[in-house]
Write a protein that holds these residues in place. Structure first.
Motif, PDB file in Angstrom:
ATOM      1  N   LEU A 100     -19.105-106.950  54.604  1.00 55.89           N
ATOM      2  CA  LEU A 100     -19.509-106.775  53.212  1.00 55.89           C
ATOM      3  C   LEU A 100     -20.476-105.600  53.169  1.00 55.89           C
ATOM      4  N   GLY A 101     -20.202-104.621  52.311  1.00 51.05           N
ATOM      5  CA  GLY A 101     -21.030-103.429  52.294  1.00 51.05           C
ATOM      6  C   GLY A 101     -21.345-102.936  50.900  1.00 51.05           C
ATOM      7  N   LEU A 102     -22.172-101.906  50.858  1.00 58.14           N
ATOM      8  CA  LEU A 102     -22.519-101.197  49.630  1.00 58.14           C
ATOM      9  C   LEU A 102     -21.953 -99.790  49.736  1.00 58.14           C
ATOM     10  N   HIS A 103     -21.756 -99.145  48.596  1.00 58.54           N
ATOM     11  CA  HIS A 103     -21.140 -97.812  48.632  1.00 58.54           C
ATOM     12  C   HIS A 103     -21.947 -96.828  47.794  1.00 58.54           C
ATOM     13  N   PRO A 104     -22.155 -95.590  48.301  1.00 57.10           N
ATOM     14  CA  PRO A 104     -22.959 -94.609  47.563  1.00 57.10           C
ATOM     15  C   PRO A 104     -22.269 -94.030  46.337  1.00 57.10           C
ATOM     16  N   ASP A 105     -20.958 -94.237  46.216  1.00 54.44           N
ATOM     17  CA  ASP A 105     -20.220 -93.770  45.035  1.00 54.44           C
ATOM     18  C   ASP A 105     -19.327 -94.908  44.544  1.00 54.44           C
ATOM     19  N   PHE A 106     -19.946 -96.065  44.346  1.00 55.52           N
ATOM     20  CA  PHE A 106     -19.235 -97.313  44.053  1.00 55.52           C
ATOM     21  C   PHE A 106     -18.358 -97.195  42.809  1.00 55.52           C
ATOM     22  N   GLY A 107     -18.859 -96.532  41.780  1.00 56.87           N
ATOM     23  CA  GLY A 107     -18.116 -96.448  40.526  1.00 56.87           C
ATOM     24  C   GLY A 107     -16.812 -95.691  40.633  1.00 56.87           C
ATOM     25  N   SER A 108     -16.692 -94.813  41.627  1.00 57.54           N
ATOM     26  CA  SER A 108     -15.482 -94.001  41.773  1.00 57.54           C
ATOM     27  C   SER A 108     -14.471 -94.593  42.747  1.00 57.54           C
ATOM     28  N   ILE A 161     -16.668-113.899  62.090  1.00 56.37           N
ATOM     29  CA  ILE A 161     -17.883-113.075  62.129  1.00 56.37           C
ATOM     30  C   ILE A 161     -17.988-112.265  60.847  1.00 56.37           C
ATOM     31  N   LEU A 162     -19.180-112.239  60.264  1.00 56.01           N
ATOM     32  CA  LEU A 162     -19.422-111.468  59.049  1.00 56.01           C
ATOM     33  C   LEU A 162     -20.572-110.494  59.284  1.00 56.01           C
ATOM     34  N   PHE A 163     -20.329-109.205  59.021  1.00 55.40           N
ATOM     35  CA  PHE A 163     -21.373-108.184  59.059  1.00 55.40           C
ATOM     36  C   PHE A 163     -21.826-107.880  57.632  1.00 55.40           C
ATOM     37  N   LEU A 164     -23.134-107.786  57.430  1.00 58.45           N
ATOM     38  CA  LEU A 164     -23.703-107.417  56.135  1.00 58.45           C
ATOM     39  C   LEU A 164     -24.304-106.021  56.255  1.00 58.45           C
ATOM     40  N   LEU A 165     -23.705-105.069  55.558  1.00 61.42           N
ATOM     41  CA  LEU A 165     -24.036-103.656  55.709  1.00 61.42           C
ATOM     42  C   LEU A 165     -24.582-103.117  54.395  1.00 61.42           C
ATOM     43  N   THR A 166     -25.679-102.348  54.446  1.00 58.80           N
ATOM     44  CA  THR A 166     -26.255-101.790  53.219  1.00 58.80           C
ATOM     45  C   THR A 166     -25.838-100.337  53.003  1.00 58.80           C
ATOM     46  N   GLN A 167     -24.758 -99.941  53.616  1.00 57.59           N
ATOM     47  CA  GLN A 167     -24.163 -98.627  53.390  1.00 57.59           C
ATOM     48  C   GLN A 167     -22.660 -98.783  53.519  1.00 57.59           C
ATOM     49  N   SER A 168     -21.950 -97.673  53.481  1.00 60.01           N
ATOM     50  CA  SER A 168     -20.498 -97.727  53.606  1.00 60.01           C
ATOM     51  C   SER A 168     -20.097 -97.485  55.055  1.00 60.01           C
ATOM     52  N   LEU A 169     -18.839 -97.731  55.348  1.00 60.57           N
ATOM     53  CA  LEU A 169     -18.355 -97.530  56.710  1.00 60.57           C
ATOM     54  C   LEU A 169     -18.291 -96.062  57.098  1.00 60.57           C
ATOM     55  N   VAL A 173     -19.268-104.453  47.534  1.00 57.54           N
ATOM     56  CA  VAL A 173     -19.599-105.378  46.453  1.00 57.54           C
ATOM     57  C   VAL A 173     -20.543-104.793  45.409  1.00 57.54           C
ATOM     58  N   ALA A 174     -21.192-103.647  45.706  1.00 56.75           N
ATOM     59  CA  ALA A 174     -22.173-103.093  44.765  1.00 56.75           C
ATOM     60  C   ALA A 174     -22.520-101.670  45.180  1.00 56.75           C
ATOM     61  N   PRO A 175     -23.181-100.922  44.282  1.00 56.09           N
ATOM     62  CA  PRO A 175     -23.638 -99.575  44.649  1.00 56.09           C
ATOM     63  C   PRO A 175     -24.738 -99.622  45.709  1.00 56.09           C
ATOM     64  N   MET A 176     -24.779 -98.582  46.520  1.00 55.14           N
ATOM     65  CA  MET A 176     -25.837 -98.391  47.507  1.00 55.14           C
ATOM     66  C   MET A 176     -27.090 -97.876  46.806  1.00 55.14           C
ATOM     67  N   HIS A 177     -28.230 -97.929  47.491  1.00 55.53           N
ATOM     68  CA  HIS A 177     -29.501 -97.515  46.895  1.00 55.53           C
ATOM     69  C   HIS A 177     -29.707 -96.000  46.914  1.00 55.53           C
ATOM     70  N   VAL A 178     -28.738 -95.235  47.418  1.00 57.73           N
ATOM     71  CA  VAL A 178     -28.743 -93.772  47.309  1.00 57.73           C
ATOM     72  C   VAL A 178     -27.355 -93.338  46.864  1.00 57.73           C
ATOM     73  N   GLN A 179     -27.259 -92.106  46.377  1.00 56.95           N
ATOM     74  CA  GLN A 179     -25.974 -91.545  45.975  1.00 56.95           C
ATOM     75  C   GLN A 179     -25.598 -90.402  46.902  1.00 56.95           C
ATOM     76  N   VAL A 232     -31.131-101.339  41.319  1.00 56.98           N
ATOM     77  CA  VAL A 232     -29.939-101.224  42.165  1.00 56.98           C
ATOM     78  C   VAL A 232     -30.048-102.157  43.370  1.00 56.98           C
ATOM     79  N   ALA A 233     -31.232-102.202  44.002  1.00 55.90           N
ATOM     80  CA  ALA A 233     -31.419-103.047  45.179  1.00 55.90           C
ATOM     81  C   ALA A 233     -31.326-104.529  44.822  1.00 55.90           C
ATOM     82  N   THR A 234     -31.882-104.908  43.677  1.00 57.40           N
ATOM     83  CA  THR A 234     -31.820-106.313  43.254  1.00 57.40           C
ATOM     84  C   THR A 234     -30.379-106.730  42.980  1.00 57.40           C
ATOM     85  N   ASN A 235     -29.640-105.875  42.298  1.00 63.46           N
ATOM     86  CA  ASN A 235     -28.228-106.162  42.040  1.00 63.46           C
ATOM     87  C   ASN A 235     -27.444-106.252  43.346  1.00 63.46           C
TER      88      ASN A 235
END
Length: 410
Positions: free
Chosen positions: A37-45, A3-11, A61-67, A84-87
Motif C-alpha cells: 500500500l503506497g502513496l503517489h506524488p501525482d495521485f490525481g493523474s 505480507i503487507l508493506f506500508l510505503l509513504t512514496q511510490s514504487l 491509496v492517497a497523494p504523497m506529501h510532496v509533488q 495531505v498527511a492526515t488524509n
C-alpha cells in the motif's frame, strides 16, 4: 506468509526502486502473498491505482506529501502538508485494516504509515516490523518547526511499539538503542541490488546512449540519485568536477536524477563555466539506470560529514559494483566497512572538493587501479543481491510469527 508493506512514496521513488520493491518481488517469488500500500506524488493523474507487478499486489491509496512532476520536486505549504498527511494516514489505515496479512512491514517511521500499522496491530493482531533507512529528522524538508517535531516523535517512538526493527546502517542501529529500543529487536538488513535490473545491456543500447549525450571519446563521471541538497550535496561534486575538468579536458559529468535543486544546480554549472560538459539527464526509468552506469568510467557518491550521510547506506555503491564501475565516496558512516579490505573503491575526505577531485583524477588517470576496483566490486556485490537478502528477511518473518525472534513489546 501474507505480507503487507506500508510505503509513504511510490514504487518509482528511491525507497521503492532500491529497497522495498525488490524485496517484495523476491518474497513473492519465494511463494508468499505480498501486498504494497503506497502513496503517489501525482495521485490525481494516475490511470491505474491498483495493479500487480512482479507477483506483488500494489495499491496507491492517497497523494504523497510532496509533488513530483518531470525533473522537479515541490513541497506543499505546512498547512496543506498537514491535511495531505492526515488524509494519507486515514486512507492507509482503512486499507491496512482491509488487507489480510500475517505481518506488516512499515517502510520508514512516518506518521502516515505508522498510524496505519499500529491500528492493524492493535485492532487486527498483526505482527509489526519497521524499516529505518534514513535519519528522518535530519534529512527531511520542513516548512515549519512543528513538522520536524512530529517527525522526531514518530522516529523515536514508533520503533518501541513494533515487534522488530530493520535498519541498513550501524549508525541508525546505535541511535535506536539511544532511543531505548531494545537491541534484540534491531536487525541489520543491508541495501542491495536487483540482479535482473543490472544485467549488462547490449552494446547497441550503450552506443545510442553515448551518442545521445555526446559521450563518445570522453571519460565519464556519473552521479545517479536525487538532486536534493543537503541530503545529496551535488554542489560539492560540481565544484570538484570543475577542478577535474581543468586537468582532464576530455571529461564529462552526468547527473542522472531529478529533485528540487535541479534548476539551481544547472545555474551553478553555468556560473562555474562547466555547463557545456555537465549532462543533466533528469529522471530516467528504473530499468534504464544500468545504461548510465555502464556508460561511465567512475561513479561518485558526494557526502558531507553529517548525520544525514551517517544514516544512509548508498544504493549507488551496490549498483556501481554490479555494473563494474569504480566507486568513490567519503569516509563517513559505514562506507569504509562496506568497501572492505582491500577496498573496492576510493574514499575522499567528506565535504572536501579538493580531496574528491583528487580521487576522481586518480581513478581516471590510472587504468590499473580502475580495473582493480572494478574487479573487487564485481566480487563483493555477490553478497548483496536481493534474491539472497530476501531469504534473510523471510527467516526473520518466520521467527517473528513463531515468537522466536524477540518478545512481543508490551
Amino acid at each position: 506468509m501474507k505480507i503487507l508493506f506500508l510505503l509513504t512514496q511510490s514504487l518509482d521513488g528511491p525507497l521503492g526502486i532500491g529497497r522495498i520493491g525488490p524485496l517484495a518481488s523476491e518474497l513473492a517469488r519465494l511463494g508468499h502473498r505480498v501486498n504494497i500500500l503506497g502513496l503517489h506524488p501525482d495521485f490525481g493523474s494516475l490511470t491505474r491505482r491498483s495493479f500487480v507487478q512482479d507477483g506483488v499486489r500494489v495499491e496507491y491509496v492517497a497523494p504523497m506529501h510532496v509533488q513530483k512532476r518531470g525533473n522537479l520536486k515541490t513541497y506543499y505549504s505546512p498547512g496543506k502538508t498537514l491535511w495531505v498527511a492526515t488524509n494519507a494516514a486515514w486512507q492507509l489505515t482503512r486499507a491496512a485494516l482491509r488487507v489480510d496479512a500475517d505481518l506488516i512491514h512499515i517502510c520508514k517511521p512516518h506518521m502516515m504509515n505508522g498510524v496505519a500499522g499500529l491500528a492493524a496491530r492493535f485492532l487486527r493482531g498483526r505482527k509489526l516490523f519497521l524499516d529505518c533507512d534514513d535519519y528522518e529528522a535530519e534529512s527531511g524538508h520542513f516548512g515549519a518547526s512543528w513538522q520536524k517535531m512530529g517527525v522526531e516523535f514518530f522516529e523515536k517512538q514508533l520503533p518501541r511499539l513494533v515487534h522488530c526493527v530493520t535498519t541498513n546502517t550501524y549508525f541508525l542501529r546505535d541511535m535506536l538503542v539511544q532511543w531505548d529500543v531494545p537491541p534484540e529487536k534491531i536487525v541489520y538488513l543491508s541495501n542491495g541490488v536487483e540482479r535482473a535490473r543490472f544485467e549488462r545491456p547490449n552494446s547497441e543500447q550503450l552506443d545510442t546512449l553515448r551518442a545521445e549525450w555526446r559521450l563518445i571519446g570522453k571519460r565519464v563521471i556519473v552521479f545517479v540519485g536525487s538532486l536534493s541538497m543537503p541530503s545529496h550535496p551535488v554542489d560539492l561534486l560540481l565544484t570538484a568536477f570543475q577542478k577535474v575538468h581543468a586537468a582532464l579536458p576530455d571529461t564529462v559529468l552526468m547527473l542522472v536524477g531529478g529533485g528540487e535543486q535541479f534548476e539551481i544546480l544547472q545555474r551553478m554549472a553555468q556560473e562555474l563555466g562547466i555547463s557545456s560538459v555537465v549532462r543533466f539527464c533528469g529522471r530516467v526509468a528504473p530499468e534504464k539506470a544500468v545504461l548510465y552506469y555502464h556508460a561511465a568510467d567512475v561513479s561518485v557518491d558526494p557526502v558531507l560529514a553529517d548525520n544525514i550521510a551517517r544514516g544512509r547506506e548508498p544504493l549507488k555503491l551496490f549498483e556501481s559494483w554490479a555494473c563494474g564501475v569504480p566507486f568513490i565516496s567519503a569516509d563517513v558512516g559505514d562506507r569504509r566497512m562496506l568497501l572492505g579490505s582491500p577496498p573496492a573503491g576510493l574514499l575522499a575526505q567528506p565535504g572536501d572538493a579538493e580531496s574528491l577531485a583528487r580521487a576522481i583524477h586518480q581513478i581516471l588517470s590510472d587504468p590499473e587501479m580502475a580495473e582493480t576496483f572494478r574487479q573487487r566490486g564485481l566480487e563483493r556485490v555477490g553478497a548483496y543481491y536481493w534474491d539472497q537478502l530476501a531469504g534473510k528477511l523471510e527467516t526473520m518473518y518466520q521467527q517473528a510469527l513463531e515468537k522466536k525472534l524477540i518478545r512481543t513489546p508490551s
